[in-house]
Enzyme design. Structure first.
Site, PDB file in Angstrom:
ATOM      1  N   SER A  26       0.858  -1.185   0.000  1.00  0.00           N
ATOM      2  CA  SER A  26       0.000   0.000   0.000  1.00  0.00           C
ATOM      3  C   SER A  26       0.896   1.237   0.000  1.00  0.00           C
ATOM      4  CB  SER A  26      -0.956  -0.026   1.182  1.00  0.00           C
ATOM      5  OG  SER A  26      -0.233  -0.176   2.353  1.00  0.00           O
ATOM      6  N   LYS A  82      -6.200   8.623  -7.397  1.00  0.00           N
ATOM      7  CA  LYS A  82      -6.268   7.534  -6.431  1.00  0.00           C
ATOM      8  C   LYS A  82      -7.718   7.062  -6.390  1.00  0.00           C
ATOM      9  CE  LYS A  82      -4.590   5.998  -2.013  1.00  0.00           C
ATOM     10  NZ  LYS A  82      -5.740   5.184  -1.629  1.00  0.00           N
ATOM     11  N   ARG A 125      -6.436  -8.014  -2.790  1.00  0.00           N
ATOM     12  CA  ARG A 125      -5.186  -7.691  -2.110  1.00  0.00           C
ATOM     13  C   ARG A 125      -4.997  -8.543  -0.848  1.00  0.00           C
ATOM     14  NH1 ARG A 125      -3.595  -4.044   1.866  1.00  0.00           N
ATOM     15  NH2 ARG A 125      -1.435  -3.463   1.613  1.00  0.00           N
ATOM     16  N   LYS A 134       4.137   8.943  -8.265  1.00  0.00           N
ATOM     17  CA  LYS A 134       5.118   7.856  -8.356  1.00  0.00           C
ATOM     18  C   LYS A 134       6.361   8.333  -9.094  1.00  0.00           C
ATOM     19  CE  LYS A 134       1.347   4.544  -8.812  1.00  0.00           C
ATOM     20  NZ  LYS A 134       0.558   3.680  -9.698  1.00  0.00           N
TER      21      LYS A 134
END
Ligand code: IVH
Length: 687
Positions: free
Chosen positions: A83, A116, A137, A289
Site C-alpha cells: 500500500s 487515487k 489484495r 510515483k
C-alpha cells in the site's frame, strides 16, 4: 454446421465481440448498437452450446457469468501487494520530494501523477496473453482468488492485444463501481426492501465477493489499471508501462500526467481537486510515483510502503451533527478511547453514527459540552472524527464534558503515564475486554495463527471460565471443550444462531493449538501482547536476544542499544516482565512447549553458513518477500548491503532487477544467484 466451420465462426465472433467490447467499455467509442452486439453474443453462445468442447475459458461469453463460487480460495501473490503511505498536506509532499531527491543523490527525476481510485485493489495475472487468475489484495501477501467474478468486468481484457512476447505478467488495478451503477443498485435494493450499500467502495467490495458470477455481471463494475509487474517487460519506466498497457487493451485513466518538480505535482493536484466533483466515480486523492524503474529500485521500500510513491489524500468531507453521548471503549492493552455517539449524518455517501475522540487532550481541545453541535469529517477509509464545535448552537446551560476517572468495564481507576496521551486501565488481569483482547491478539494470524478459534469461540471459553490467560489455552482438554454452546445474535440483522463445540470443532481447535507450538519465537514474542511491541520490533528483539530469558534479563541500556528501540518500547518490555503474573505466563508457555528461543542456527550469536558473506538483494521474488529474503540471510549470519561493491559476495536477483545492478555485478565478477540458489546454498550446508 461442421465442427471446423463452427470453430472458425466462434473465433471470428469472439474477436468481433472482444473488439466491440473494448471500443465500448475502454475507449467509450462504440461503432455498433446494443442490439447488434447482443445478436453477435447470442450467436456465439448458441454455437458454444452446440459444440461444448469448443468453449474457451476466456470466451467473451464468460462475461455474462453463471459460474458459482462457493468459497474463494486464498492465493499467494507472486509480487506482494503493497500500500502507499498517505499525506494530507503540501508540506508533507514537499518533504517526500526532498526524500526522493536525497535518495537519488542529485540525479534528475520525473513523477507520474495519477488519480487515487476509491475501490478495491486487484491483481490480474496473464499467461501467454490470456487472463489466468485474479485476486484481491488481502493482507498484501495473500488474497482471495476471484477470477470468475473479475472476468465479468467488461473493461478487463480476457485476452491481451500484445505483439511483444511476454510469457507472464500481472496487472494491478482498482475495481470500482461507477456512480450511475451505484445509484441504480441501491434503488433496486431499496425497492426490494434490502439493505443499501453505504458507498460505491463497499458496493464494489461486496459485489466482488458474490458467489454467483451472473449477479456480479449485473453490478456493472469497472476497473482502472495502474501498474504492471513481470519479467522482461518491454519498458523501463512507469509512464511507458501505462501507455503500453493501454495499447494492450487495458483501461488506463487518461488523467495521468508526467511532472517534473513538486510544483508541477501541486498544479496537477489543484486541477484534479477542481474536477473531482464531476468525475463519474469516487477518488480519494492522487498518487505520485517516481517514473523511472531504476530510480524506483534505488529508492526501495520500507517494511510497508515503496519509498518511490506516495498518496496525497484529499481533505475529508465534513458534516454538522449533534453529539448525543460519549462512550469509552477499553482495548486489548487497556487503552481507553472516548467515542462520540452522534445523531446519524450522511458524509461522503455514508452514514456516520460514531466518531473517535482519541484521548482526553483531544476532547479538551475541542471543549465539548453536552449536546453540542459538532463538525464531523470522513475521508476514504479514515475513521470519522470530530474536527470542531459550532459554539453558536450550544444549548444554554450546557455542561462541559470531562474524561472519566474509572474504567467503564471494571470500575478500576484509570491511569495516564507521564508524557503519554492515553489513559489505560491497569486492571489487566480482570478487565473483560483486556482478557478477551489479549487472547484474540495471541491467536491472530500474524501472531500464533490459531484460526480455528475465532472471536465467538474465545468469548464463549472466557465466559464459561475455561480460559483467562493465554497460557490457559494450552491446558484445554477435549472434555473442557466438547458440548459448550452459546447463542449469538447478529446486531445488524437481529438473527440468532447457536455456536456449539462438536467433535470436529474440538479436534480442530486442539490440533491448531498443537501446531501453534511450531510458531517461531519472534511471532510468539509478538503474540505476548507487550505494550508498544509491534511485529517488526518483536522480530528485531527476538533476533538480537535469541531467547526470552536474555530479553527478560536485559537492562534498559541493553534494550535501548537494539536498533529502533526507544524509551517507549523499553518501558513496555520492562513493565511487562516486572509483573510476576507475566513471567508466570511465560513459564507456563515454556512448559507447554512453545518456541521461546530462536532455533539454534538462526541466532545472530551463532556463526553460521553465511557468516562473513555480504549480499545485495534486488528485484521481486517468487516465494518470499524481499524482507523475508533479508531475514533468511541475516539469520544465517550473512550481511545485507544496499549497493554492489568489490566486497559484495553475491547478488540475489529477483524479477525486475534493475539492469544497472546486473551490469555492475558482472563487471566486478560477482556471482548473481536466484532465490532458489540462495535457499539451496543454505540447505546444502545442512543448517
Ligand atoms: S499504486 C506500490 N496507484 O491505493 C504501489 N494505487 O494505498 C501500490 N490505489 O491498495 C499502489 N489508485 O488499491 C496505486 N493510481 C493508483 C491507485 C492506487 C488507487 C489504491 C490501491 C492500493 C492503495 C494504496
Amino acid at each position: 454446421m461442421k465442427e471446423e466451420e463452427a470453430r472458425k465462426r466462434i473465433e471470428e465472433l469472439s474477436a468481433k465481440i472482444n473488439e466491440h467490447n473494448y471500443r465500448y467499455y475502454v475507449l467509450a467509442d462504440p461503432v455498433i448498437g446494443d442490439y447488434e452486439f447482443d445478436q453477435l453474443m447470442e450467436e456465439l453462445i448458441s454455437l458454444e452450446k452446440r459444440f461444448p468442447h469448443l468453449l474457451d475459458k476466456n470466451s467473451p461469453s464468460q462475461r455474462v457469468g453463471g459460474q458459482v463460487t462457493k468459497k474463494f480460495p486464498a492465493v499467494r501473490h507472486k509480487y506482494p501487494m503493497l500500500s502507499l503511505s498517505n499525506t494530507y498536506s503540501r508540506e508533507e509532499l514537499t518533504a517526500f520530494d526532498q526524500r526522493v531527491r536525497k535518495g537519488l543523490g542529485g540525479e534528475p527525476y520525473e513523477y507520474v501523477c495519477e488519480l487515487k481510485f476509491d475501490g478495491v485493489a486487484i491483481g490480474v495475472t496473464y499467461r501467454e496473453g490470456e487472463l489466468e487468475r485474479a485476486a484481491t489484495r488481502g493482507d498484501g501477501v495473500q488474497g482471495d482468488e476471484i477470477t470468475t467474478n473479475v472476468k465479468t468486468i467488461p473493461s478487463i481484457p480476457l485476452k491481451v492485444k500484445t505483439t511483444d512476447h511476454i510469457s507472464a505478467f500481472e496487472v494491478r488495478g482498482e475495481v470500482y463501481m461507477p456512480h450511475h451503477s451505484f445509484v441504480q443498485l441501491n434503488r433496486a435494493k431499496e425497492k426490494n426492501g434490502e439493505a443499501t450499500f453505504a458507498n460505491p467502495r463497499n458496493a464494489a467490495a461486496g459485489s466482488l465477493k458474490l458467489q454467483d458470477s451472473a449477479q456480479v455481471a449485473q453490478r456493472h463494475l469497472d476497473c482502472f489499471i495502474y501498474g504492471v509487474l513481470g519479467e522482461n517487460l518491454p519498458f523501463s519506466n512507469h509512464w511507458d508501462s501505462l501507455n503500453t498497457l493501454k495499447q494492450w487493451g487495458f483501461k488506463v485513466s487518461d488523467r495521468i500526467s508526467k511532472c517534473t518538480g513538486i510544483e508541477e505535482v501541486f498544479s496537477y493536484i489543484t486541477g484534479i481537486e477542481a474536477e473531482r466533483g464531476q468525475l463519474p466515480f469516487d477518488i480519494d486523492g492522487v498518487v505520485i510515483k517516481v517514473n523511472n524503474y531504476r530510480q524506483q529500485e534505488k529508492l526501495g521500500y520500507t517494511s510497508k510502503f515503496p519509498r518511490w510513491a506516495i498518496s496525497y489524500k484529499f481533505k475529508a468531507e465534513r458534516g454538522l451533527t449533534k453529539l448525543l453521548d460519549v462512550i469509552y471503549q477499553v482495548g486489548r492493552t487497556g487503552a481507553v478511547t472516548p467515542v462520540a455517539v452522534l445523531e446519524p449524518v450522511t458524509i461522503a455517501g455514508s452514514t456516520v453514527r460514531r466518531a473517535s475522540l482519541y484521548n482526553q487532550d483531544r476532547m479538551e481541545e475541542l471543549g465539548l459540552h453536552d449536546k453540542d453541535s459538532v463538525y464531523v469529517e470522513k475521508g476514504g477509509d479514515i475513521i470519522p472524527k470530530i474536527v470542531g464545535v459550532d459554539e453558536s448552537l450550544r444549548p444554554a446551560g450546557a455542561t462541559p464534558l470531562h474524561f472519566i476517572d474509572n474504567s467503564p468495564e471494571c470500575g478500576t481507576a484509570l491511569k495516564r503515564d507521564k508524557g503519554e496521551a492515553v489513559h489505560y486501565c491497569p486492571n489487566s488481569e480482570e478487565c473483560p475486554p483486556q482478557i478477551q483482547g489479549r487472547i484474540e491478539h495471541f491467536i491472530s494470524r500474524r501472531a500464533m495463527n490459531i484460526d480455528s478459534l475465532g472471536q465467538g469461540k474465545t468469548e464463549l471459553l472466557i465466559r464459561k471460565g475455561k480460559i483467562h490467560h493465554i497460557a490457559d489455552l494450552y491446558d484445554l482438554t477435549y472434555e473442557d471443550l466438547i458440548g459448550l454452546e452459546k447463542t449469538i445474535t447478529d446486531p445488524e440483522t437481529g438473527k440468532s444462531r447457536t455456536l456449539s463445540f462438536r467433535e470436529k470443532t474440538v479436534r480442530n481447535i486442539l490440533n491448531a493449538l498443537q501446531t501453534s507450538k511450531e510458531v517461531p519465537f519472534e511471532r510468539v514474542l509478538y503474540a505476548l501482547g507487550i505494550r508498544h511491541l509491534g511485529e517488526t520490533m518483536a522480530r528485531k528483539l527476538a533476533r538480537h536476544f535469541g531467547n526470552i530469558d536474555n530479553l527478560m534479563n536485559a537492562s534498559r541500556e541493553e534494550l535501548i542499544r537494539v536498533d529502533d528501540v526507544g524509551d517507549k518500547v523499553a518501558s513496555g518490555i520492562e513493565a511487562h516482565f516486572n509483573d510476576p503474573r507475566n513471567t508466570e505466563i511465560v513459564n507456563r508457555l515454556r512448559n507447554a512447549g512453545l518456541n521461546l528461543a530462536m532455533k539454534e542456527e538462526t541466532t545472530t550469536t551463532a556463526p553460521t553458513v553465511l557468516s562473513g558473506k555480504s549480499f545485495v538483494i534486488s528485484g521481486v521474488f517468487h516465494n518470499h518477500s524481499r524482507e523475508e529474503i533479508r531475514q533468511l540471510i541475516e539469520n544465517k549470519g550473512g550481511t545485507i548491503k544496499g549497493s554492489i561493491s568489490s566486497k559484495t559476495d553475491f547478488l540475489v536477483a529477483g524479477d525486475n532487477m534493475g539492469p544497472e545492478k546486473r551490469k555492475k555485478a558482472e563487471a566486478l565478477d560477482i556471482p548473481i544467484i536466484s532465490e532458489e540458489d540462495l535457499l539451496n546454498m543454505m540447505q546444502d550446508s545442512g543448517t
